[in-house]
Structure formats: C-alpha cells, structure tokens
Design an enzyme around this catalytic site. Structure first.
Site, PDB file in Angstrom:
ATOM      1  N   ALA A  82      67.003  39.306  30.505  1.00  0.00           N
ATOM      2  CA  ALA A  82      67.426  39.324  31.907  1.00  0.00           C
ATOM      3  C   ALA A  82      68.087  40.647  32.237  1.00  0.00           C
ATOM      4  CB  ALA A  82      68.406  38.186  32.193  1.00  0.00           C
ATOM      5  N   THR A 133      73.614  31.590  33.705  1.00  0.00           N
ATOM      6  CA  THR A 133      74.975  32.027  34.014  1.00  0.00           C
ATOM      7  C   THR A 133      75.668  31.084  34.985  1.00  0.00           C
ATOM      8  OG1 THR A 133      76.240  33.803  35.099  1.00  0.00           O
ATOM      9  CG2 THR A 133      73.997  33.506  35.817  1.00  0.00           C
ATOM     10  N   ASP A 134      76.997  31.082  34.977  1.00  0.00           N
ATOM     11  CA  ASP A 134      77.752  30.292  35.955  1.00  0.00           C
ATOM     12  C   ASP A 134      77.696  30.917  37.350  1.00  0.00           C
ATOM     13  OD1 ASP A 134      79.376  32.512  35.473  1.00  0.00           O
ATOM     14  OD2 ASP A 134      81.157  31.362  34.952  1.00  0.00           O
ATOM     15  N   LYS A 162      68.760  34.769  38.939  1.00  0.00           N
ATOM     16  CA  LYS A 162      68.958  33.811  37.852  1.00  0.00           C
ATOM     17  C   LYS A 162      68.812  32.378  38.358  1.00  0.00           C
ATOM     18  CE  LYS A 162      69.863  34.236  34.106  1.00  0.00           C
ATOM     19  NZ  LYS A 162      68.968  34.316  32.915  1.00  0.00           N
ATOM     20  N   ASN A 187      81.764  33.991  31.563  1.00  0.00           N
ATOM     21  CA  ASN A 187      81.761  35.398  31.143  1.00  0.00           C
ATOM     22  C   ASN A 187      81.915  35.526  29.629  1.00  0.00           C
ATOM     23  OD1 ASN A 187      81.780  36.018  33.920  1.00  0.00           O
ATOM     24  ND2 ASN A 187      83.072  37.805  33.562  1.00  0.00           N
ATOM     25  N   VAL A 214      90.048  48.941  38.504  1.00  0.00           N
ATOM     26  CA  VAL A 214      90.095  47.498  38.712  1.00  0.00           C
ATOM     27  C   VAL A 214      89.709  47.220  40.165  1.00  0.00           C
ATOM     28  CG1 VAL A 214      91.559  45.450  38.737  1.00  0.00           C
ATOM     29  CG2 VAL A 214      91.896  47.188  36.973  1.00  0.00           C
TER      30      VAL A 214
END
Length: 350
Positions: A82, A133-134, A162, A187, A214
């Site tokens: 992926a 994936t979530d 996805k 994650n 960040v």
C-alpha cells in the site's frame, strides 16, 4: 513447511512480519515493488535464507502474481502492499488509488482464480489476509473507540483508497466465497519505520539538533501499537480468524502527538545529550496543520481479544524506549535511507 505470499514485505510492517515469519520457519515469497518506502536493507537478515524468496514487482501485475501463485503454491496471501503516507496522498492521490484500489483488485482476482484451482482440502485451508488501517473510520470525538461496526468515513485520499480496498476484499468474500480476513490497525511504531513518520522523523531530527516540527497544536490523539504486537495479531488472525470477518488491532495506548514527541526528547536526552547542553524539548516547533487532519483515533480491539486471545505484550513506554534504542544502534540503516543510497539496490523478478 507453510508457504505464504506476502506483498509489500520490504516495507515497515511487512518487513517486520517477513523477518519474524522466516525466523518461525515459514517459507515466504515476498513481492514488493520497491517504491521509495521499500527497503532491501530491512531484509538483510534473510537475504541468503532459502525460506525467503524476494521478487521485485507490483501487485497490479496480474501475470506476475499468477506465476508466483502457480509456482510457489502458497497456503495464504497476506497483503501489506500500500501507499500509506497521508501527506503524500494529499499531494498526489492518483498513486494511492492505483496501488491501494486497482492493485488490490488485481491481487484479489488472481488469488480467487488460484483458490478455485486448489483441491477441496487446500481450498478450505487457504486464506487471503488484507492489512488495513483505523483511518478508514474517520475521526473520533473526545470519547468512544472504533469498533468493527463503526461506519466508514475516510477523510484523506489515503484513507479513502484503503476504505475502497477493504470494501473490495469484503465483496470478494460475499460474491465469490474467497476466504478473506481483514485487520484494521492503529498507528504502528518500531524498528525499520521509514523516517517520514512521526516517531522516526523526530528521532532523526532530534539526533541532529534540528527543529522538531509538530502539526497544529500537537493535541491530535493516536492509539499506538508496537509493530511486533501487530505482527503477532496478524499471525493469530491468519491462524484462527473466521473467514469474512474483520478484526481491529490496537495497542490501547492513546497519546497526544505532543506527548509522544516530549517522551522521545527525554529518552534521547538521557541516551545522547546534545553537545551544547540544550534539552531537545527546546527544539519543538509548531507548524501549520495538515489539511483535514483527523483529531483522534482509538481502536477497540475487544473482538480480537475475546475471540482469538490476542493482547499487546509491549507497553507504549517500553516499546518507545526499545524503538529509540534500535534507531541509535542502527544508524547506518537510517543514514542510507536519509541519503537515498538504499534505493541504489534494485533487482529484477525472481
């Protein structure tokens, strides 16, 4: 000896899975296109092992996949292949649709045809396991967790691609009877992760004394799962999961991004203090937020725990310390990724 066709087995999660499978005596046919995140350095340990057959190629190459299935007769196909980086999907979504949707469709078609060619006993034992994936579930508020019944609501081109692949996998079970399994994970972190993702990126920049970017206010929440625990969950689902079912895999370790960065800073200050005496927290720099940045993810992995007996074995604090120690001990691997030299090794079809 079991034989598995693993796609995307030179990437982060796939590479960890392949290394562990070979150590356990499984024969792995490893198909990877070696795009930027595919790294043969990750597979050094098994490059001369007869139980590991590496093939450079795309899951969308139907003729190649058909040949590998015919020649190696795998007991299972495990699909890690992926495109997976959200920022890259925002800049170029077409590549994500091509690999994650069109490629998965092609892999399903060839796997279905191979499965149909097996005798009754082999057909009953065969599995197609799709790793997802979530992020397909979208974004949570301050409470609640994603379950297998949570409606899909993807918010980025990556998660949308996805989600589409998950739906195709489900459809191939209900339409053709293909014995599929799907895992949706939170994650991942751990050894061999490409340093564009948060944890290895922070480690690399912090070691160099560079600013630590960040997004936004740093309060976005993710559920963190150590990659070794994820690999164990996949093996358990492959072994005992019910065909047609989905299993959520989470680490039960929700953390704000800023908290993860601060813990990394403290771990690195303890192990490799900066020469000028600065703390690495002083390097934190807040930058403009990612477009459509999901606020919170959290996985309810109760189904996997109840039905299959899996639980994470590594706490977040332990896993993060182990991850930092791995990157400190494997700087040549990191340097070859950062300077691009890892991409000089590309081989043809096996």
């Amino acid at each position: 000896m079991a034989t598995w066709l693993v796609t995307g087995g030179a990437g982060f999660i796939g590479g960890n899975f392949v290394l562990d499978a070979v150590r356990r005596g499984v024969r792995v046919v490893n198909l990877d296109a070696l795009t930027y995140a595919g790294n043969l350095d990750t597979l050094r340990e098994v490059q001369d092992d007869d139980r590991h057959v590496f093939v450079q190629g795309d899951i969308g190459d139907g003729a190649l996949v058909e040949r590998l299935l015919r020649e190696h007769r795998p007991d299972a196909v495990i699909n890690f292949a992926a495109e997976s980086h959200v920022d890259r999907s925002i800049d170029g979504p077409a590549a994500f649709v091509q690999t994650n949707v069109v490629g998965t469709l092609s892999l399903l078609e060839r796997s279905r045809d191979y499965w149909k060619s097996l005798d009754a006993v082999q057909r009953d034992a065969f599995r197609f396991l799709h790793v997802s994936t979530d992020e397909v579930y979208g974004s949570l508020g301050k409470s609640g967790r994603f379950t297998e019944q949570t409606p899909y609501a993807p918010n980025s081109p990556y998660s949308a691609s996805k989600a589409a692949s998950d739906h195709l996998v489900r459809a191939f079970h209900h339409t053709y009877g293909l014995p599929v399994l799907t895992t949706n994970c939170s994650n991942n972190y751990g050894p061999y992760q490409f340093p564009e993702k948060l944890i290895p990126l922070v480690i690399a920049k912090a070691l160099s004394g560079e600013p630590l970017p960040v997004y936004g206010d740093g309060r976005n929440v993710r559920d963190w799962l150590f990659v070794g625990d994820h690999c164990a969950a996949i093996r358990r689902v492959l072994e005992a999961g019910r065909p047609g079912e989905t299993y959520n895999v989470g680490g039960d370790a929700e953390r704000e991004n800023i908290e993860v960065v601060r813990v990394l800073c403290r771990l690195l200050d303890e192990r490799r203090p900066l020469a000028d005496g600065r703390t690495r927290e002083s390097l934190i720099t807040f930058v403009a937020d990612r477009p459509g940045h999901d606020r919170r993810y959290a996985i309810d992995s109760g189904k996997l725990r109840r039905e299959l007996g899996w639980t994470p074995s590594v706490t977040f604090e332990e896993g993060l310390a182990r991850t930092v120690d791995w990157y400190l001990a494997n700087q040549p691997w990191v340097r070859r990724v950062l300077d691009g030299s890892y991409r000089l090794e590309r081989i043809g079809h096996a």
